[in-house]
Enzyme design. Structure first.
Site, PDB file in Angstrom:
ATOM      1  N   GLU A   4     -26.411 -25.323  36.572  1.00  0.00           N
ATOM      2  CA  GLU A   4     -26.626 -26.328  35.874  1.00  0.00           C
ATOM      3  C   GLU A   4     -26.306 -27.484  36.471  1.00  0.00           C
ATOM      4  O   GLU A   4     -26.808 -28.743  36.630  1.00  0.00           O
ATOM      5  CB  GLU A   4     -25.684 -26.293  34.681  1.00  0.00           C
ATOM      6  CG  GLU A   4     -25.419 -27.882  33.812  1.00  0.00           C
ATOM      7  CD  GLU A   4     -26.473 -27.925  32.733  1.00  0.00           C
ATOM      8  OE1 GLU A   4     -26.670 -26.652  32.168  1.00  0.00           O
ATOM      9  OE2 GLU A   4     -26.849 -28.765  32.123  1.00  0.00           O
ATOM     10  N   ASP A   5     -24.950 -27.427  37.664  1.00  0.00           N
ATOM     11  CA  ASP A   5     -24.493 -28.460  38.249  1.00  0.00           C
ATOM     12  C   ASP A   5     -24.831 -28.572  39.808  1.00  0.00           C
ATOM     13  O   ASP A   5     -24.406 -29.536  40.439  1.00  0.00           O
ATOM     14  CB  ASP A   5     -22.912 -28.584  37.995  1.00  0.00           C
ATOM     15  CG  ASP A   5     -22.693 -28.781  36.433  1.00  0.00           C
ATOM     16  OD1 ASP A   5     -23.586 -29.684  35.960  1.00  0.00           O
ATOM     17  OD2 ASP A   5     -21.580 -28.469  35.967  1.00  0.00           O
ATOM     18  N   HIS A  10     -12.393 -25.312  34.573  1.00  0.00           N
ATOM     19  CA  HIS A  10     -13.345 -24.916  33.336  1.00  0.00           C
ATOM     20  C   HIS A  10     -13.943 -23.475  33.393  1.00  0.00           C
ATOM     21  O   HIS A  10     -13.618 -22.696  32.471  1.00  0.00           O
ATOM     22  CB  HIS A  10     -14.293 -26.098  33.235  1.00  0.00           C
ATOM     23  CG  HIS A  10     -15.485 -25.772  32.115  1.00  0.00           C
ATOM     24  ND1 HIS A  10     -14.800 -25.786  30.884  1.00  0.00           N
ATOM     25  CD2 HIS A  10     -16.636 -25.425  32.208  1.00  0.00           C
ATOM     26  CE1 HIS A  10     -15.927 -25.574  30.125  1.00  0.00           C
ATOM     27  NE2 HIS A  10     -17.037 -25.293  31.068  1.00  0.00           N
ATOM     28  N   ASP A  18      -0.737 -21.232  -1.549  1.00  0.00           N
ATOM     29  CA  ASP A  18      -0.964 -20.115  -0.448  1.00  0.00           C
ATOM     30  C   ASP A  18      -1.267 -20.501   0.963  1.00  0.00           C
ATOM     31  O   ASP A  18      -2.350 -20.635   1.353  1.00  0.00           O
ATOM     32  CB  ASP A  18      -2.112 -19.344  -1.083  1.00  0.00           C
ATOM     33  CG  ASP A  18      -3.465 -20.244  -1.266  1.00  0.00           C
ATOM     34  OD1 ASP A  18      -2.985 -21.350  -1.310  1.00  0.00           O
ATOM     35  OD2 ASP A  18      -4.389 -19.672  -1.287  1.00  0.00           O
TER      36      ASP A  18
HETATM   37 MN    MN Z   1     -19.458 -25.232  30.834  1.00  0.00          MN
END
Ligand code: MN
Length: 753
Positions: free
Chosen positions: A98-99, A69, A284
């Site tokens: 964050e993790d 990721h 179009d």
């Molecule tokens: Mn992320």
């Protein structure tokens, strides 16, 4: 060319996964390498190593190693936003804080302040898992507000968040259904417009398509399939259209390529929905793009030369010419658009732009900066910074500061109106260009010029014609604002402006005015209370509110302050209060703390406008009775109030709020009675009260609600009678009779004083 990349040493569960991770990293490294300055190679390598170790034990919902990721997010940052090594390092590290246990401080120590700041900014934007999807609009708006407020004004934070979102959308299939819907909705509401506003056309398109794919899979597949089925036919047509053009371009010595590009599935769907047509009615489905390689000095001239060449071959629709080269869109977009009649009589859109413009159109501001460096050396190009990224980030700061005192819905609305929408270009009388968000009105323009101009704006002259405040500005309008010293902002102005600047100025003005009115109302009240020997207290104010049938105690002060409420009403309140307390005392011996309940007003039939079904109340400042000349006034909080034409407040209401006044007439004769208050003055004598009451109740058969004759002062009496009459004729007969009583000098309706 061979690229030698010294691979960092990482461990992984299986050799296969380890190889795949390194393969992906190598690809990223190659793409960002051209931007390297000294030390960048190690920066990127170390960031990768740290991220890889940190996410070592983690897997995504897809089952893949988590590190895929951040690598993909960094790859998007390079490929589709043209970001450099610092941003790549930050993108690799964006989920580490964050993790894992690592802190922003740790990142700063290892990678420096810049990278740490970006990581911190990305971490602060509430991640999807923190925000519960709410069904109700206002709590959802609260989520969006949190998200928008956390948007850092470092552009790279927003760019990386967008790259992050794009990768999450690409892998949305692994999420449970409710999550998919929540993330997709956020994407279409906030992130796709954000990408658009930042000029990231490719990302915006992909986000929109993915939104459609996950919310309306069948529709998405249906359009995708039809696009595939018609592809060969379309390509044949495009080829037929392009060939003569390409030949002519080559012959004239232009270095240009002509391509045909399909529109996105989302935009086709949008068109089908907007025009309510089926797929085969959309003509179009593609646009032709001429991309020119030329010197920067010659860009504009060459684009117009190509326009000339295109229109030699195909007849243009004069209404469909758009020149975003002379005035670029505020998201940086530059291009020349025209629509021409192609083979088989079909309208075809042709976009003419240079290589540079094309890259900016696809990849937005970061690509723009790359060129700007070069551009600084070329002469004569005036950059209007207010319209560029800097201006946008400035507006973002302002929006955040204005956030206080707004509901979440207001904030999100304002944000979308100000920061996402495209704008209109208008001119001052002197010919200066001003840009405002689409939907902006003459009043917005006035505030754009100056707060004072806005506050005193009466209307505007657009191209010499007078228009009202709420006129919607159109491209190219020349706007002259008309002002008046007597004018001032009103609450409903908030409905006719869209810019944050105008809104906050109007709110400020109204708030200040309210404060002043409250203060003034308090002064009037204090003065009046002193006259009638009462002391101000909160409970007294609340009794007054109750008596006057108002919502909040502050309304009493406001109405006094702005003159809607006559101070004489306070005297009447005192009288009524005394009576009620007397009654109460007689009933319950000494329990005086209960708040007396005011007499219930009765609804009597009045036709308002053409409608007799509308609810209304009779204004307490003038207590109209049948036969009085009346009008209706639409209040802000209390519905329609019926005033007498002779009401002391009428002139102010009619002059300042004429647009709120509506016609009201009494319905034909009904059996009803109205409460009126009469002030009676005269020379005191024994037996006077008896005479007065006798006339009222016996002679005229009128119900008295109360009679209160004040203290005689040097032989003079003053009193107040509340009684019921059926209409004005009835009242005037009664007044005549009362005036004839010996000693009575005057009988007046109290509301007229
Ligand atoms: Mn992320």
């Amino acid at each position: 060319m061979t690229i030698s990349v010294k691979m960092p040493e990482i461990e992984y569960d299986t050799e296969e996964e380890r190889k795949e991770i390194l393969k992906r990293y190598r690809k990223l490294y190659r793409s960002v390498k051209p931007y390297f300055k000294e030390g960048d190679a190690n920066l990127v390598k170390d960031a990768f190593k740290t991220a890889s170790d940190a996410h070592r034990e983690m897997r995504r919902k897809t089952g893949e190693p988590y590190i895929y990721h951040p690598i993909e997010v960094a790859q998007i940052a390079v490929d589709e936003i043209s970001l450099g090594p610092t941003a790549v390092a930050a993108a690799l590290l964006h989920d580490v804080v964050e993790d894992t246990d690592a802190t922003v401080k740790d990142i700063e120590q290892q990678f420096g302040k810049k990278v740490a700041q970006i990581v911190d900014g990305v971490t602060k934007i509430p991640f999807e898992k923190e925000l519960e999807w709410a069904n109700n609009a206002s709590s959802q708006a609260e989520n969006f507000r949190k998200m928008l407020l956390a948007l850092s004004d470092d552009a790279r934070v927003i760019f990386i968040k967008l790259a992050d979102r794009l990768h999450n959308m690409r892998t949305l299939g692994a999420m449970p259904r409710p999550k998919q819907l929540k993330i997709a909705s956020e994407t279409i509401y906030i992130y796709a417009p954000l990408a658009h506003r930042l000029g990231l056309y490719k990302i915006k398109s992909e986000l929109e398509d993915l939104y459609l794919k996950y919310t309306q899979e069948e529709t998405y597949r249906d359009i995708a399939q039809k696009l595939r089925q018609t592809k060969a036919k379309r390509n044949k047509y495009i080829q037929e259209f392009i060939t003569p053009l390409q030949e002519a371009l080559d012959k004239q010595g232009f270095k240009a390529r002509v391509i045909g590009r399909s529109k996105s599935i989302y935009s086709i769907w949008n068109k089908m929905r907007r025009q309510n047509v089926t797929f085969d009615k959309i003509y179009d489905l593609f646009a032709i793009r001429v991309i020119l390689d030329t010197e920067e000095d010659a860009e504009k001239t060459d684009c117009w030369r190509i326009y000339s060449l295109v229109t030699d071959h195909y007849r243009p629709n004069p209404d469909r010419l758009r020149d975003w080269i002379s005035i670029p869109k505020s998201n940086g977009y530059e291009s020349l658009h025209t629509t021409v009649m192609g083979p088989e009589g079909r309208w075809v859109e042709v976009q003419i732009r240079t290589q540079r413009m094309d890259e900016i159109a696809e990849k937005g501001y970061a690509a723009h900066w790359k060129y700007k460096e070069r551009r600084k050396q070329t002469k004569g190009i005036v950059e209007d910074e207010k319209r560029g990224l800097d201006g946008w980030l400035q507006a973002l700061r302002e929006m955040r500061e204005q956030n206080e005192g707004q509901t979440a819905l207001e904030f999100v609305d304002d944000f979308r109106a100000n920061l996402f929408n495209e704008e209109v270009f208008v001119f001052t009388p002197k010919g200066d260009l001003k840009t405002l968000p689409k939907g902006a009105t003459a009043l917005d323009f006035a505030y754009e010029i100056h707060t004072e101009v806005g506050n005193s704006c009466l209307g505007a002259k657009i191209n010499q014609k007078i228009v009202p405040l709420n006129y919607n500005l159109k491209n190219g309008d020349q706007v002259e604002i008309l002002t008046s010293k007597k004018q001032k902002p009103a609450t409903d102005w908030l409905q006719i402006v869209v810019t944050g600047k105008a809104k906050s100025n109007i709110r400020d003005f109204i708030r200040k005015e309210r404060r002043d009115t409250l203060k003034e109302g308090r002064e009037i009240l204090d003065k009046k209370l002193k006259q009638i020997n009462l002391e101000f207290s909160d409970s007294l104010l609340n009794q007054l509110r109750n008596y006057l049938d108002l919502k909040h105690p502050s309304d009493v002060l406001l109405q006094l302050g702005n003159g809607y409420l006559s101070p004489s009403k306070i005297t009447k309140f005192r009288n009524w209060k005394q009576r009620s307390e007397d009654k109460e005392a007689r009933k319950t011996e000494g329990n005086s703390s209960t708040i007396p309940i005011p007499p219930k007003k009765e609804q009597e039939p009045i036709v308002i406008g053409e409608n007799s079904q509308l609810d209304y109340t009779l204004a307490t400042c003038c207590n109209p009775i049948r036969g009085d000349d009346i009008f209706g006034y639409i209040t802000i909080n209390n519905g329609i109030k019926i005033h007498r034409a002779t009401c002391p407040n009428a002139p102010a209401l009619l002059a300042n709020y004429g647009y709120r006044v509506i016609r009201a007439v009494w319905k034909s004769e009904q059996n009803e009675s109205f409460l009126v208050e009469l002030g009676i003055k005269g020379n005191d004598r024994i037996g006077l009260i008896q005479d007065v009451t006798r006339i009222i109740s016996n002679n005229m058969k009128v119900n008295i609600e109360s009679i209160n004759l004040g203290k005689a002062d040097e032989g003079i009496f003053e009193g107040c009678i509340r009684l019921y009459v059926s209409d004005v004729n009835h009242l005037s007969l009664l007044r005549n009779k009362l005036t004839k009583v010996e000693g009575v000098v005057s009988v007046d309706r109290l509301d007229e004083v």
